[in-house]
Design a protein around this motif. Structure first.
Motif, PDB file in Angstrom:
ATOM      1  N   LEU A 150       0.860  -1.182   0.000  1.00  0.00           N
ATOM      2  CA  LEU A 150       0.000   0.000   0.000  1.00  0.00           C
ATOM      3  C   LEU A 150       0.894   1.229   0.000  1.00  0.00           C
ATOM      4  CD1 LEU A 150      -2.380  -1.110   2.912  1.00  0.00           C
ATOM      5  CD2 LEU A 150      -2.504  -1.738   0.492  1.00  0.00           C
ATOM      6  N   ALA A 151       0.558   2.197  -0.822  1.00  0.00           N
ATOM      7  CA  ALA A 151       1.354   3.425  -0.892  1.00  0.00           C
ATOM      8  C   ALA A 151       0.453   4.628  -0.619  1.00  0.00           C
ATOM      9  CB  ALA A 151       2.020   3.557  -2.254  1.00  0.00           C
ATOM     10  N   TYR A 152       0.806   5.394   0.389  1.00  0.00           N
ATOM     11  CA  TYR A 152       0.046   6.585   0.775  1.00  0.00           C
ATOM     12  C   TYR A 152       0.577   7.791   0.010  1.00  0.00           C
ATOM     13  CZ  TYR A 152      -2.472   9.841   3.746  1.00  0.00           C
ATOM     14  OH  TYR A 152      -3.338  10.798   4.209  1.00  0.00           O
ATOM     15  N   SER A 153      -0.344   8.624  -0.447  1.00  0.00           N
ATOM     16  CA  SER A 153       0.064   9.868  -1.103  1.00  0.00           C
ATOM     17  C   SER A 153      -0.941  10.958  -0.757  1.00  0.00           C
ATOM     18  CB  SER A 153       0.121   9.680  -2.621  1.00  0.00           C
ATOM     19  OG  SER A 153      -1.186   9.604  -3.152  1.00  0.00           O
ATOM     20  N   ASN A 154      -0.657  12.158  -1.182  1.00  0.00           N
ATOM     21  CA  ASN A 154      -1.561  13.277  -0.924  1.00  0.00           C
ATOM     22  C   ASN A 154      -2.794  13.256  -1.821  1.00  0.00           C
ATOM     23  OD1 ASN A 154       0.060  14.306   1.106  1.00  0.00           O
ATOM     24  ND2 ASN A 154       1.265  15.526  -0.319  1.00  0.00           N
ATOM     25  N   ASP A 155      -2.831  12.339  -2.789  1.00  0.00           N
ATOM     26  CA  ASP A 155      -3.962  12.236  -3.708  1.00  0.00           C
ATOM     27  C   ASP A 155      -5.128  11.411  -3.164  1.00  0.00           C
ATOM     28  OD1 ASP A 155      -2.493  13.716  -5.531  1.00  0.00           O
ATOM     29  OD2 ASP A 155      -1.620  11.935  -6.448  1.00  0.00           O
ATOM     30  N   ALA A 181      -3.400   2.430   9.095  1.00  0.00           N
ATOM     31  CA  ALA A 181      -3.456   3.812   8.601  1.00  0.00           C
ATOM     32  C   ALA A 181      -2.335   4.654   9.198  1.00  0.00           C
ATOM     33  CB  ALA A 181      -4.815   4.422   8.922  1.00  0.00           C
ATOM     34  N   GLU A 182      -2.069   4.472  10.482  1.00  0.00           N
ATOM     35  CA  GLU A 182      -0.992   5.210  11.147  1.00  0.00           C
ATOM     36  C   GLU A 182       0.374   4.844  10.558  1.00  0.00           C
ATOM     37  OE1 GLU A 182      -0.077   5.174  15.567  1.00  0.00           O
ATOM     38  OE2 GLU A 182      -2.210   5.744  15.525  1.00  0.00           O
ATOM     39  N   ALA A 183       0.593   3.550  10.353  1.00  0.00           N
ATOM     40  CA  ALA A 183       1.859   3.094   9.788  1.00  0.00           C
ATOM     41  C   ALA A 183       2.048   3.638   8.373  1.00  0.00           C
ATOM     42  CB  ALA A 183       1.910   1.570   9.780  1.00  0.00           C
ATOM     43  N   LEU A 184       0.974   3.711   7.606  1.00  0.00           N
ATOM     44  CA  LEU A 184       1.050   4.251   6.249  1.00  0.00           C
ATOM     45  C   LEU A 184       1.456   5.717   6.249  1.00  0.00           C
ATOM     46  CD1 LEU A 184      -1.963   2.799   4.280  1.00  0.00           C
ATOM     47  CD2 LEU A 184       0.398   2.879   3.527  1.00  0.00           C
ATOM     48  N   LEU A 202       3.716   0.551   2.677  1.00  0.00           N
ATOM     49  CA  LEU A 202       3.599  -0.493   3.683  1.00  0.00           C
ATOM     50  C   LEU A 202       3.252  -1.813   3.024  1.00  0.00           C
ATOM     51  CD1 LEU A 202       3.430  -1.057   6.795  1.00  0.00           C
ATOM     52  CD2 LEU A 202       0.989  -0.598   6.594  1.00  0.00           C
ATOM     53  N   GLY A 203       4.003  -2.842   3.363  1.00  0.00           N
ATOM     54  CA  GLY A 203       3.683  -4.184   2.907  1.00  0.00           C
ATOM     55  C   GLY A 203       2.849  -4.883   3.960  1.00  0.00           C
ATOM     56  N   ILE A 204       1.758  -5.514   3.538  1.00  0.00           N
ATOM     57  CA  ILE A 204       0.930  -6.260   4.480  1.00  0.00           C
ATOM     58  C   ILE A 204       0.647  -7.641   3.905  1.00  0.00           C
ATOM     59  CG2 ILE A 204      -0.145  -4.211   5.507  1.00  0.00           C
ATOM     60  CD1 ILE A 204      -2.685  -4.857   3.911  1.00  0.00           C
ATOM     61  N   ALA A 205       0.436  -8.592   4.784  1.00  0.00           N
ATOM     62  CA  ALA A 205       0.065  -9.950   4.401  1.00  0.00           C
ATOM     63  C   ALA A 205      -1.161 -10.335   5.219  1.00  0.00           C
ATOM     64  CB  ALA A 205       1.206 -10.911   4.656  1.00  0.00           C
ATOM     65  N   LEU A 208      -9.559   0.478  -1.367  1.00  0.00           N
ATOM     66  CA  LEU A 208      -8.375   1.338  -1.284  1.00  0.00           C
ATOM     67  C   LEU A 208      -8.093   2.049  -2.602  1.00  0.00           C
ATOM     68  CD1 LEU A 208      -6.046  -0.856   0.956  1.00  0.00           C
ATOM     69  CD2 LEU A 208      -7.365   1.162   1.615  1.00  0.00           C
ATOM     70  N   THR A 209      -8.276   1.364  -3.720  1.00  0.00           N
ATOM     71  CA  THR A 209      -8.067   2.048  -4.997  1.00  0.00           C
ATOM     72  C   THR A 209      -9.157   3.094  -5.239  1.00  0.00           C
ATOM     73  OG1 THR A 209      -9.154   0.253  -6.214  1.00  0.00           O
ATOM     74  CG2 THR A 209      -6.738   0.194  -6.084  1.00  0.00           C
ATOM     75  N   ASN A 210     -10.361   2.856  -4.728  1.00  0.00           N
ATOM     76  CA  ASN A 210     -11.455   3.828  -4.882  1.00  0.00           C
ATOM     77  C   ASN A 210     -11.171   5.147  -4.167  1.00  0.00           C
ATOM     78  OD1 ASN A 210     -12.966   2.153  -6.490  1.00  0.00           O
ATOM     79  ND2 ASN A 210     -14.390   1.547  -4.881  1.00  0.00           N
ATOM     80  N   ILE A 211     -10.368   5.116  -3.105  1.00  0.00           N
ATOM     81  CA  ILE A 211     -10.050   6.371  -2.403  1.00  0.00           C
ATOM     82  C   ILE A 211      -8.752   6.992  -2.927  1.00  0.00           C
ATOM     83  CG2 ILE A 211     -11.344   5.772  -0.323  1.00  0.00           C
ATOM     84  CD1 ILE A 211      -8.577   5.282   1.044  1.00  0.00           C
ATOM     85  N   GLY A 212      -8.170   6.390  -3.948  1.00  0.00           N
ATOM     86  CA  GLY A 212      -6.986   6.973  -4.580  1.00  0.00           C
ATOM     87  C   GLY A 212      -5.657   6.432  -4.099  1.00  0.00           C
ATOM     88  N   MET A 213      -5.677   5.376  -3.310  1.00  0.00           N
ATOM     89  CA  MET A 213      -4.428   4.802  -2.834  1.00  0.00           C
ATOM     90  C   MET A 213      -3.838   3.893  -3.914  1.00  0.00           C
ATOM     91  SD  MET A 213      -3.633   2.586   0.594  1.00  0.00           S
ATOM     92  CE  MET A 213      -4.023   3.983   1.638  1.00  0.00           C
ATOM     93  N   THR A 214      -2.533   3.898  -4.010  1.00  0.00           N
ATOM     94  CA  THR A 214      -1.853   2.978  -4.908  1.00  0.00           C
ATOM     95  C   THR A 214      -1.710   1.651  -4.180  1.00  0.00           C
ATOM     96  OG1 THR A 214      -0.626   4.790  -5.899  1.00  0.00           O
ATOM     97  CG2 THR A 214       0.240   2.574  -6.243  1.00  0.00           C
ATOM     98  N   VAL A 215      -2.253   0.586  -4.789  1.00  0.00           N
ATOM     99  CA  VAL A 215      -2.243  -0.737  -4.166  1.00  0.00           C
ATOM    100  C   VAL A 215      -1.657  -1.738  -5.150  1.00  0.00           C
ATOM    101  CG1 VAL A 215      -3.644  -2.554  -3.118  1.00  0.00           C
ATOM    102  CG2 VAL A 215      -4.343  -0.171  -2.877  1.00  0.00           C
TER     103      VAL A 215
END
Length: 81
Positions: free
Chosen positions: A10-15, A38-41, A47-50, A66-73
């Motif tokens: 998961l990649a957090y951005s300002n978008d 969310a905090e870790a992101l 963040l890698g999750i399994a 997550l893709t619907n809110i604009g996160m890169t997954v």
């Protein structure tokens, strides 16, 4: 008990246009889990999750929410369509 896992990055951005915690909760994460992820992101931006395949978390819904809110997954072991 299954040890097989779904693997995501998961990649957090300002978008991001929505609430990460709500998207995680809607996918089957618990309240504390959602807030922790969310905090870790926000701290690491990537963040890698399994997720155990036999958990209550729906990997398809997680990816979609997550893709619907604009996160890169990146779903590393996504099953073929």
């Amino acid at each position: 008990m299954s040890t097989a896992k779904w693997k995501f990055t998961l990649a957090y951005s300002n978008d991001i246009t929505g609430d990460v915690v709500e998207a995680l909760r809607a996918s089957g994460f618990g309240v504390l889990e959602s807030e922790t992820v969310a905090e870790a992101l926000m701290e690491t931006t990537e963040l890698g999750i399994a997720i155990k395949k036999d958990s209550d978390i729906d990997p398809h819904l997680l990816y979609q929410n997550l893709t619907n809110i604009g996160m890169t997954v990146r779903w590393w072991n996504q099953p073929a369509a």
